[in-house]
Structure formats: structure tokens, C-alpha cells
Design a protein around this motif. Structure first.
Motif, PDB file in Angstrom:
ATOM      1  N   GLN A  11      23.620  30.684  76.047  1.00 20.78           N
ATOM      2  CA  GLN A  11      23.963  29.277  75.872  1.00 20.78           C
ATOM      3  C   GLN A  11      24.444  29.075  74.440  1.00 20.78           C
ATOM      4  O   GLN A  11      23.803  29.542  73.503  1.00 20.78           O
ATOM      5  CB  GLN A  11      22.724  28.417  76.140  1.00 20.78           C
ATOM      6  N   PHE A  12      25.578  28.408  74.236  1.00 25.49           N
ATOM      7  CA  PHE A  12      26.070  28.119  72.895  1.00 25.49           C
ATOM      8  C   PHE A  12      25.196  27.048  72.233  1.00 25.49           C
ATOM      9  O   PHE A  12      24.738  26.116  72.896  1.00 25.49           O
ATOM     10  CB  PHE A  12      27.514  27.609  72.932  1.00 25.49           C
ATOM     11  N   ASP A  13      24.982  27.166  70.915  1.00 28.21           N
ATOM     12  CA  ASP A  13      24.271  26.128  70.172  1.00 28.21           C
ATOM     13  C   ASP A  13      25.052  24.823  70.212  1.00 28.21           C
ATOM     14  O   ASP A  13      24.490  23.754  70.371  1.00 28.21           O
ATOM     15  CB  ASP A  13      24.057  26.546  68.723  1.00 28.21           C
ATOM     16  N   LYS A  14      26.373  24.935  70.037  1.00 24.66           N
ATOM     17  CA  LYS A  14      27.276  23.785  70.145  1.00 24.66           C
ATOM     18  C   LYS A  14      28.379  24.165  71.128  1.00 24.66           C
ATOM     19  O   LYS A  14      28.951  25.256  71.024  1.00 24.66           O
ATOM     20  CB  LYS A  14      27.909  23.459  68.798  1.00 24.66           C
ATOM     21  N   PRO A  15      28.716  23.298  72.063  1.00 25.50           N
ATOM     22  CA  PRO A  15      29.795  23.616  73.006  1.00 25.50           C
ATOM     23  C   PRO A  15      31.130  23.813  72.290  1.00 25.50           C
ATOM     24  O   PRO A  15      31.364  23.257  71.215  1.00 25.50           O
ATOM     25  CB  PRO A  15      29.870  22.386  73.907  1.00 25.50           C
ATOM     26  N   ILE A  16      31.973  24.612  72.883  1.00 27.71           N
ATOM     27  CA  ILE A  16      33.348  24.790  72.408  1.00 27.71           C
ATOM     28  C   ILE A  16      34.214  23.846  73.227  1.00 27.71           C
ATOM     29  O   ILE A  16      34.147  23.845  74.462  1.00 27.71           O
ATOM     30  CB  ILE A  16      33.811  26.246  72.597  1.00 27.71           C
ATOM     31  N   LEU A  17      35.018  23.028  72.558  1.00 26.15           N
ATOM     32  CA  LEU A  17      35.869  22.075  73.258  1.00 26.15           C
ATOM     33  C   LEU A  17      37.304  22.566  73.296  1.00 26.15           C
ATOM     34  O   LEU A  17      37.859  22.988  72.280  1.00 26.15           O
ATOM     35  CB  LEU A  17      35.802  20.708  72.589  1.00 26.15           C
ATOM     36  N   TYR A  18      37.892  22.544  74.474  1.00 29.72           N
ATOM     37  CA  TYR A  18      39.316  22.822  74.668  1.00 29.72           C
ATOM     38  C   TYR A  18      39.866  21.634  75.432  1.00 29.72           C
ATOM     39  O   TYR A  18      39.499  21.429  76.594  1.00 29.72           O
ATOM     40  CB  TYR A  18      39.542  24.115  75.440  1.00 29.72           C
ATOM     41  N   GLN A  19      40.707  20.834  74.771  1.00 31.19           N
ATOM     42  CA  GLN A  19      41.118  19.546  75.311  1.00 31.19           C
ATOM     43  C   GLN A  19      39.838  18.799  75.669  1.00 31.19           C
ATOM     44  O   GLN A  19      38.998  18.595  74.817  1.00 31.19           O
ATOM     45  CB  GLN A  19      42.071  19.740  76.483  1.00 31.19           C
ATOM     46  N   SER A  20      39.635  18.407  76.898  1.00 32.89           N
ATOM     47  CA  SER A  20      38.378  17.720  77.243  1.00 32.89           C
ATOM     48  C   SER A  20      37.428  18.644  78.007  1.00 32.89           C
ATOM     49  O   SER A  20      36.428  18.192  78.552  1.00 32.89           O
ATOM     50  CB  SER A  20      38.679  16.473  78.081  1.00 32.89           C
TER      51      SER A  20
END
Length: 120
Positions: A11-20
Motif C-alpha cells: 500500500q502506498f503511503d500517499k496515492p499516486i495521481l494520474y489525471q483523476s
């Protein structure tokens, strides 16, 4: 297809955003099938609805594999007699637990899958 999520998922500590689109984690897995070869999977979990993901990635020509829960893109097959750079379209690929590529071949594709747990 994805079964042992706890053993091969980060699980990522912070999500990675690509567009929405919100990528929330990474997974990888491999299956050693003896004389039938090896399978390797890697990818991301995405915290968006399947339809939303397909719309955001509308530049990819998705093929529906399983009604409203699994789509594939760029299905290719390699034959060991060909040069290493030669991949052929593989529109007849069978995706699932009981499918094994023919000996002397390798397959690759991008799979979008909705499970009970997450979208991968």
C-alpha cells in the motif's frame, strides 16, 4: 486471478495521481508452473470505478474479457523461433486460471480487473 493480495501487495503511503485516477498500491506475483513455464504479474491497485478508469484511458482500445469486470489491451504473443523483437497480435488469448500458453511462446498484455477487494 489475483488471490494472495496480502503476500504480494504494498500500500502506498500517499496515492499516486494520474489525471483523476488514484493509484493506491503496487503488487507483483509469479507462478512457477514447472514444464509449462512461469507467469509474472505486476501492476497497481486503483481507487476508481472500472468504467472511470476505462474512460480516462480511452486512448487504449480495450477488449472486454469478462462482462463488466475484466478488460485487456495490447494482447501480444512471442514465438521462440522469431527474433526477440517480434511480437504478434494475439486476439485469441485465453485469460484465466486454467490457461497456459503453448510451449515456446510468451504472452503479454495489459489487464484491467475488478475484484471483490480492489480494481487492478
Amino acid at each position: 486471478m489475483i488471490e494472495k493480495i496480502a503476500n504480494n501487495y504494498v500500500q502506498f503511503d500517499k496515492p499516486i495521481l494520474y489525471q483523476s485516477l488514484k493509484l493506491t498500491g503496487y503488487y507483483d506475483n509469479s507462478l512457477a508452473l514447472g514444464e509449462h513455464g512461469d507467469y509474472y504479474f505486476l501492476g497497481f491497485s486503483i481507487d476508481n470505478a472500472l468504467q472511470n478508469i476505462r474512460l480516462k484511458l480511452d486512448f487504449l482500445l480495450w477488449t472486454e474479457v469478462k462482462k463488466e469486470s475484466m478488460y485487456a489491451y495490447n494482447m501480444k504473443i512471442y514465438f521462440s523461433d522469431d527474433s526477440i523483437e517480434t511480437w504478434h497480435d494475439n486476439l485469441n488469448t485465453n485469460i484465466g486460471v486454467r490457461t497456459i500458453p503453448a510451449q515456446g511462446t510468451a504472452e503479454k498484455l495489459l489487464l484491467l480487473e475488478k475484484t471483490n477487494m480492489k480494481t487492478f
